[in-house]
Each structure stands twice: as structure tokens, then as C-alpha cells.
Scaffold this motif. Structure first.
Motif, short mmCIF file in Angstrom:
data_model
loop_
_atom_site.label_atom_id
_atom_site.label_comp_id
_atom_site.label_asym_id
_atom_site.label_seq_id
_atom_site.Cartn_x
_atom_site.Cartn_y
_atom_site.Cartn_z
N LEU A 107 25.66 54.53 42.04
CA LEU A 107 25.07 54.10 40.78
C LEU A 107 25.90 52.98 40.13
O LEU A 107 27.11 53.06 40.09
CB LEU A 107 25.00 55.29 39.82
N ASP A 108 25.22 51.97 39.63
CA ASP A 108 25.89 50.96 38.80
C ASP A 108 25.95 51.53 37.38
O ASP A 108 24.96 51.49 36.64
CB ASP A 108 25.09 49.65 38.84
N GLU A 109 27.10 52.09 37.04
CA GLU A 109 27.25 52.84 35.79
C GLU A 109 26.91 51.99 34.57
O GLU A 109 26.31 52.47 33.60
CB GLU A 109 28.67 53.40 35.64
N LYS A 110 27.30 50.73 34.63
CA LYS A 110 27.09 49.85 33.49
C LYS A 110 25.59 49.65 33.21
O LYS A 110 25.11 49.79 32.09
CB LYS A 110 27.77 48.50 33.76
N LEU A 111 24.87 49.33 34.29
CA LEU A 111 23.42 49.11 34.13
C LEU A 111 22.67 50.41 33.84
O LEU A 111 21.61 50.40 33.22
CB LEU A 111 22.84 48.45 35.38
N ALA A 112 23.27 51.52 34.30
CA ALA A 112 22.58 52.80 34.14
C ALA A 112 22.76 53.39 32.74
O ALA A 112 22.10 54.36 32.37
CB ALA A 112 23.08 53.80 35.18
N LYS A 113 23.63 52.77 31.96
CA LYS A 113 23.92 53.29 30.62
C LYS A 113 22.64 53.38 29.78
O LYS A 113 21.82 52.47 29.79
CB LYS A 113 24.92 52.36 29.94
N ASP A 114 22.48 54.50 29.09
CA ASP A 114 21.31 54.75 28.25
C ASP A 114 19.98 54.72 29.01
O ASP A 114 18.96 54.33 28.47
CB ASP A 114 21.23 53.71 27.10
N THR A 115 20.02 55.07 30.27
CA THR A 115 18.73 55.17 30.98
C THR A 115 18.40 56.64 31.19
O THR A 115 18.12 57.35 30.23
CB THR A 115 18.74 54.38 32.30
N LEU A 116 18.45 57.10 32.43
CA LEU A 116 18.05 58.48 32.69
C LEU A 116 19.21 59.45 32.47
O LEU A 116 20.34 59.19 32.87
CB LEU A 116 17.57 58.59 34.14
N THR A 117 18.93 60.59 31.87
CA THR A 117 19.94 61.64 31.74
C THR A 117 20.01 62.41 33.06
O THR A 117 19.09 62.34 33.88
CB THR A 117 19.56 62.64 30.63
N ASP A 118 21.07 63.16 33.25
CA ASP A 118 21.19 63.99 34.45
C ASP A 118 19.99 64.91 34.60
O ASP A 118 19.45 65.10 35.68
CB ASP A 118 22.47 64.85 34.37
N LYS A 119 19.60 65.46 33.46
CA LYS A 119 18.48 66.41 33.48
C LYS A 119 17.20 65.72 33.97
O LYS A 119 16.42 66.29 34.74
CB LYS A 119 18.29 66.94 32.04
N GLN A 120 17.02 64.49 33.51
CA GLN A 120 15.82 63.75 33.92
C GLN A 120 15.85 63.41 35.41
O GLN A 120 14.83 63.45 36.08
CB GLN A 120 15.68 62.45 33.10
N VAL A 121 17.05 63.09 35.90
CA VAL A 121 17.15 62.77 37.33
C VAL A 121 16.79 64.00 38.16
O VAL A 121 16.07 63.92 39.15
CB VAL A 121 18.56 62.25 37.68
N VAL A 122 17.32 65.15 37.73
CA VAL A 122 16.99 66.40 38.44
C VAL A 122 15.48 66.65 38.36
O VAL A 122 14.82 66.97 39.36
CB VAL A 122 17.79 67.60 37.86
#
Lengths: 374, 324
Positions: free
Chosen positions: A23-38
Motif C-alpha cells: 500500500l502507498d500509505e500516503k495516497l491511502a490516507k483518509d480512504t478505506l478503513t481496515d473494517k471497510q477493506v475487510v
């Protein structure tokens, strides 16, 4: 007069979760939560199993032609970016998005089992039935978005279509209407590389599909279509802008149809085995699992549980779809108009008389012929 | 009550329905600032604003398809296709989408819209500006097809069309736009879709027609001998059409002539003739006659009056049918 640059543009491509699950942590900021990914991983896995079961149903004669969605599940992340009041105006390879937005899962099976009841949209869901002709439904999305704008509703119309659809005239009319009228529609072009057997390279000389939007004054981008973070972020940002500014947006998702076009197709006739293999490595499910495992959010036992649950769920869905009794022929008349014309009513009402719907009041027949069953 | 042309009556109906219901919007080519190429929508944009009377991009499929979306999401759009010859690009949207959504979604998605289309010949227009394609659209389930022949009928039928829960193709005979005036009530009223009208009562022969040929039929009837009593029916709606009115008349007269501008083969007259022989075969005293356009491409305007069913040909048809 000097030569000036009248217009210049570039197309950006967004990728956040790569095929190795990194994951590109910087771009992923404020996107999907862990819960949403699951949640998405579980949902897409169930959809994948649904797809496999649907394929088998067709092969065993229990269902008609079916287009597999396999490989393109990540487009379903769009539905997570959508609000309840938003509309989904789909093609036919977006099961995951439609189910998330409220379509009962048995509806899609019913549709492909040759039963129009599969197209019935629940009252509280803003969605059109899946669209069989290519590229005609994006205009409905433009109109729906236009109505939402006129009515002051804070919603958008998400519409999905493939790369082949961009060659249709209606695609261009929809884009032009949306651009010229400034309406909140988000166009999602699922570029899966193939329109049945026609390769993307034969479809257009454009370097990207995304750039087609520029000609209509519509902001546009490419995303890795097998990357849920990129798809979600693009859809969410497009939605935000569409609602705020009443502007359309275009997203080209780079993805791949891992299955045949439909069960009536055999992609081996025109696709390279190597190409397929290389895309199997980019499967959205594989990278999601790798990512979740790397964050200790997933493990083998959870996977086993999910697989069992998916089996159970899909089996129940199939049971529901197959358990619905075949409609009677009377049924085909009732939705032609809100109020049926006299002739249509006559045809319906005389179906079960000796005339078999052929209008028994014909004076000549009444006078010269006895009823067939008399 | 005012004395209005067809154009003015339609304009009045549009104005009143737009005032009564803010879901009603007009979209099409040149319908706003210019008031439409026939001035049918004159003054409406000034009155209701650019959001409700919309000069759309020049694309018939786009107009039809986006109107379908508007209707689905709660509006009551009135798309205008500038001439019937340009319905072609919008055919797919109209037939395969507008006409089918209610059925294929089992009533969960509906398309209440009124497609206004100037129709027919007789005004010296360029090619593809003079055709009569009503039978094509009447043939497709899910669409209603209306064609008024007088200002009074136009107002009442247009209001019915706009309020109808299903898509209506509203054909406006260009030749009648300014052909005559008629008393039209100021108040809103409706004429039910599907109801024909007896223009003149008679007892010897029935003439069935619709659109501009109503006038040519009246002209032909003026030249007939006094002892031949002809009943003239203006169908007004092509689908669903008023079969009972025709049957009742033909049972009385025993003879029928059908007149339309469209080509003969598969014209809507063929449907009516078949229906008559199904429902009152034993009452017929003569073969049904058809006086129609020819099975050719609509000619350029130098020859259009020879193509169209003018009074002389109608008189010939009536005389032959009456003499049989």
C-alpha cells in the motif's frame, strides 16, 4: 500570427495498492478503513463464488447465458463511495457494486434465468436494471443526474460501461450532454481490454479512454481498476466534486475480464494465454488478501470461514432464485402501460378461452366455427 | 375562449402545464431562445427560464436518452425532435428504452415523457422534413402515438399526454400549424388519449383518417353528390386507437375508405382494414379502400402534392367504394 498552444492536458493514473498487496500509505490516507477493506474483501469473495456458481448453473442447463464478472470486482468499491440517494446505472459486469447499493442478490440470477422479475428494483433503491445494449444507458444517467440537479437533490448518478461502449455514438452524446449541462454524473469506464473478441487496440486510436472526456470539458483520470483504494478514492473525490459543483467526472479503470465475455463465448479463440496469466497475478482479491494478511487482519482460519459462509450464502441465493415459480403468460401484458389499452386487455383476458387470445368476438368465427374444445 | 392556430393552441397547453407543474421541462434543438423552428415554444424560455426550456446540444439520441433519465428521476420532460425525419437517431432510445422500461422493470422504472414531433408533408420543406412515420412507433409496444388535426384537439390531447404516466409520441402536422383558427377554451381541459372523433356524421360510407388529411377529406367530401352521405372519423390517436368508433360507424355504413399520408404498405391503414374485417366482415358491402402516399421515398416538394392524398384522389377512392 504566432502559433500558440490552444489547449494542453495530461492524464493522471492513480495506483495505491499494488499487485503484491503493498500500500502507498500516503495516497491511502483518509480512504478505506481496515473494517471497510475487510468488508469489501468478504463481499468480493462472495461475488467471485457467486460468479463461479452462476457459470456452473449455465453449464448444467439451469440458467441461460451469463456474463462472468470475475476479475473486475474492485469496481464494486464505487458503491462504498456512494450515498443512499445516489443512482447506479450499470452495464452488466458490476454485480458487486449493485449488491452493495441494495439490489437483492437473487435478482441478477433471475435476470439471466430469463425472468424479468430480476429487473425489479426495490422502492428505496436508486438504480436502473442492468443494460444489455452497449452504451445506451449513459444517457439515462445524464438525464437522471440532470433531474437531481433541477430538483436540488444532493446526489450523483454513477454509470458503468466497458471500453467497447466508448465507440458508440450515445457514449459521446451522454458525455457531451453531461459536460454542456453541468450535471453530476460520474462515468466509470471499465477498460478490461476486450469487447468480446475486439482488442482495445482495435477499438480506438486514443492513447487512453480517459482522454476522451477532455473533449467534453469533463475532468478525467485513469486508475488501477483492480485496486480498491484507487477506485474508491477516485469515486469518492468525483462524487464530492459532482455534488458540490454539479460537474461530471470520468474515471477509466484499468482492469481485465478473467473469464469469457459470457458463457456463450470462448475467449481462448482470440486471447493470448500469457496475457491472461499476467492478469491473474493482478487479481484484486489476491492483492487484498495479501494486504490484509500483512496487517494481521486476515488469516487462514478466517479465509476458511469466509469460504464456508460464501458457499452457504450463494447456495441460499440460488435456492431463492430457483424457488420462484415461473410466471404465467398473463404476466407479460400487465406492465406494458400503467393502464392497458383495450386490445391488450382483450388479448390477455381471452388467453384462456377457446380463442387462445385471438379475440373471440370475431363475428365470422362465432357464427361459423364451434369452439375447439366443445 | 380565443381563436387560435394549432401552433398557438400547443403553446398555450405547454404554458399552462408548465405553470401547473414545475416538473415539466422542455428540451430540444432551438426550442429556447429561438422559440423552436416553428415558433411552437415561443416566449416559453423568457417566461420559465433557461433551466426549464433548454436549448440542448444538437443530438437527437442525446435529447431522447437524457429525457428518459429525467423522466425516470421524477421530471416530466417534453423533448422536441425538430422534424420527424430526425427521429431516426433517437429511434433506439425511444423504442428500446422508453417503450420498454416499465415492462422490463415490472413497473419499478417508468418514463412519463411527451415527445413532440412536427410531422408530415405539404409545406415545401427540404428532404427528410415531410415524412409520416406514425405506424412505425404505433407498432412498438409501450409507446402511445397521438396526432391531433385541430387546435382544440391539440390542446386537450397535449395536456393528456403530459399528464400520462407513460411515454407519448405527439405528432404535430406541420401543414396544419397555421392552416386555420379555431375556438380554444382558455381553461385547461383534456381529451382522452385513444378516443377518435366523428368530424362529420354520415350514413353511406365511412372515411377514417388522421392528421393533415382531415382537411383534404373535408375538401373531397364537398365535391361529392348530395345523396352520398359520408361519415368522417378523425382518429386523433394512432395508438391505442379507437377501434370501437370505427366498428360502430362501419357497421352502420358498410363501406370504408382509409386515408393517410404514409406509404400504403404497412401503413396504419393496413391495421385498421384488418381490424374491420375481423370485427365487422359481414357488414361490409364493399372492399375497404386505401388512399395513401405511395410506396416510394417522399419526393422533394415539387412533387409532394402529387404524392400526398389530395382531394381528387380521396374523391376517387370514395366514389369507387360507394359504387361497388
Amino acid at each position: 500570427m504566432p502559433i500558440e498552444v490552444a489547449y494542453e492536458a495530461k492524464i493522471e493514473r492513480l495506483s495505491i495498492l499494488d499487485q503484491n498487496g503493498k500500500l502507498d500509505e500516503k495516497l491511502a490516507k483518509d480512504t478505506l478503513t481496515d473494517k471497510q477493506v475487510v468488508q469489501l474483501y468478504e463481499h468480493f469473495s462472495t461475488c467471485r463464488h457467486y460468479d463461479e456458481v452462476a457459470f456452473k448453473l449455465q453449464r448444467s442447463g439451469r440458467m441461460g447465458t451469463y456474463p462472468q464478472n470475475m476479475g473486475q470486482e474492485a469496481a464494486g468499491a464505487v458503491a462504498l463511495a456512494a450515498q443512499k440517494q445516489d443512482w447506479m446505472i450499470p452495464c452488466y459486469r458490476e454485480n458487486a457494486a449493485l449488491f452493495l447499493h441494495g439490489l437483492p442478490k437473487e435478482n441478477i440470477l433471475l435476470h439471466w434465468m430469463g425472468d424479468e422479475r430480476g429487473n425489479e428494483i426495490p422502492d428505496d433503491v436508486n438504480m436502473l436494471p442492468i443494460s444489455i445494449p452497449i452504451g445506451t444507458h449513459m444517457l439515462h444517467a445524464a438525464g437522471i443526474a440532470w433531474a437531481m440537479k433541477l430538483r436540488g437533490e444532493k446526489g450523483v448518478a454513477f454509470t458503468f460501461f466497458g471500453d467497447g461502449a466508448t465507440s458508440e455514438g450515445d457514449f459521446h452524446e451522454a458525455m457531451n450532454f453531461a459536460g454542456a449541462l453541468n450535471v453530476p454524473v460520474v462515468f466509470i469506464c471499465q477498460n478490461n481490454g476486450w469487447a468480446i473478441s475486439t482488442a482495445r487496440s482495435k477499438q480506438t486510436a486514443s492513447e487512453t479512454f480517459a482522454q476522451k472526456a477532455l473533449a467534453y470539458g469533463i475532468k478525467t483520470m485513469q486508475v488501477d481498476g483492480n485496486d480498491i483504494f484507487a477506485v474508491y478514492k477516485a469515486a469518492r473525490d468525483a462524487r464530492k466534486r459532482a455534488v458540490k459543483e454539479h460537474k461530471p467526472f470520468f474515471i477509466e479503470t484499468l482492469t481485465y475480464r478473467l473469464g469469457d465475455h459470457t458463457t456463450a463465448d470462448d475467449a481462448r479463440r482470440y486471447r493470448d494465454a500469457d496475457e491472461l496469466e499476467s492478469w491473474k497475478k493482478k487479481d484484486p482479491l489476491i492483492r487484498m488478501r495479501k494486504y490484509l494478511e500483512s496487517k494481521d487482519l486476515w488469516n487462514q482460519s478466517k479465509q476458511k470461514k469466509l469460504e464456508a459462509k460464501a458457499k452457504e450464502d450463494v447456495s441460499a441465493i440460488v435456492k431463492r432464485a430457483e424457488g420462484i415459480e415461473k410466471p404465467t403468460i398473463d404476466d407479460i401484458f400487465d406492465y406494458t402501460f400503467k393502464e392497458l389499452p383495450i386490445e391488450t386487455r382483450r388479448q390477455r383476458d381471452t388467453l384462456h378461452t377457446h380463442s387462445l387470445g385471438q379475440f373471440p368476438e370475431q363475428e365470422t368465427l362465432q357464427q361459423t366455427a364451434a369452439p375447439a374444445h366443445a | 375562449m380565443s381563436n387560435l392556430t394549432l401552433v398557438q393552441a400547443i403553446n398555450l397547453a405547454l404554458t399552462q402545464e408548465m405553470e401547473a407543474d414545475d416538473r415539466v421541462i422542455i428540451l430540444g434543438e432551438d426550442v429556447g431562445l429561438n422559440g423552436g423552428v416553428f415558433r411552437v415554444t415561443e416566449g416559453l424560455q423568457q417566461r420559465f427560464g433557461e433551466d426549464r426550456v433548454v436549448d440542448s446540444p444538437l443530438a437527437e439520441s442525446g435529447i431522447m436518452g437524457s429525457a428518459i433519465g429525467l423522466a425516470i428521476a421524477g421530471m416530466r420532460p417534453i423533448p422536441e425532435i425538430q422534424f420527424e425525419g430526425f427521429l431516426g437517431p433517437a429511434y433506439d432510445q425511444l423504442v428500446n428504452h422508453a417503450g420498454r422500461y416499465r415492462t422490463r422493470s415490472r413497473g419499478s422504472v417508468t418514463v412519463p415523457m411527451t415527445v413532440r414531433v412536427p410531422v408530415g408533408g405539404g409545406i415545401h420543406a427540404p428532404e427528410l422534413h415531410s415524412d409520416s412515420p406514425e405506424a412505425i412507433y404505433a407498432h412498438h409496444p409501450g409507446l402511445k402515438v397521438v396526432m391531433p388535426a385541430s387546435p382544440f384537439d391539440a390542446k386537450g390531447l397535449l395536456i393528456s399526454a403530459i399528464r400520462d404516466p407513460d411515454p407519448v409520441v405527439f405528432f404535430e402536422p406541420k401543414r396544419l400549424y397555421r392552416a386555420f383558427r379555431e375556438e380554444v377554451p382558455e381553461d385547461e381541459y383534456t381529451i382522452p388519449i385513444g378516443q377518435g372523433k366523428i368530424v362529420e356524421e354520415g350514413s353511406d360510407l365511412t372515411v377514417v383518417t388522421w392528421g393533415a388529411p382531415v382537411l383534404q377529406c373535408l375538401e373531397a367530401m364537398d365535391s361529392l353528390p348530395d345523396d352520398l352521405s359520408v361519415e368522417l372519423i378523425d382518429l386523433r390517436t394512432i395508438y391505442p386507437y379507437d377501434a370501437d368508433l370505427i366498428v360502430e360507424s362501419v357497421k352502420k355504413t358498410g363501406r370504408c375508405v382509409i386515408v393517410h399520408e404514409a406509404p400504403k404498405t404497412c401503413g396504419f391503414g393496413a391495421e385498421i382494414a384488418t381490424m374491420i374485417q375481423e370485427r365487422c366482415f359481414l357488414h361490409l358491402q364493399a372492399p375497404i379502400q386505401r388512399v395513401t402516399g405511395f410506396d416510394t421515398v417522399m419526393p422533394y416538394y415539387k412533387l409532394e402534392l402529387e404524392y400526398l392524398p389530395e382531394a381528387a384522389r380521396i374523391t376517387q377512392g370514395i366514389t369507387a367504394c360507394a359504387a361497388y
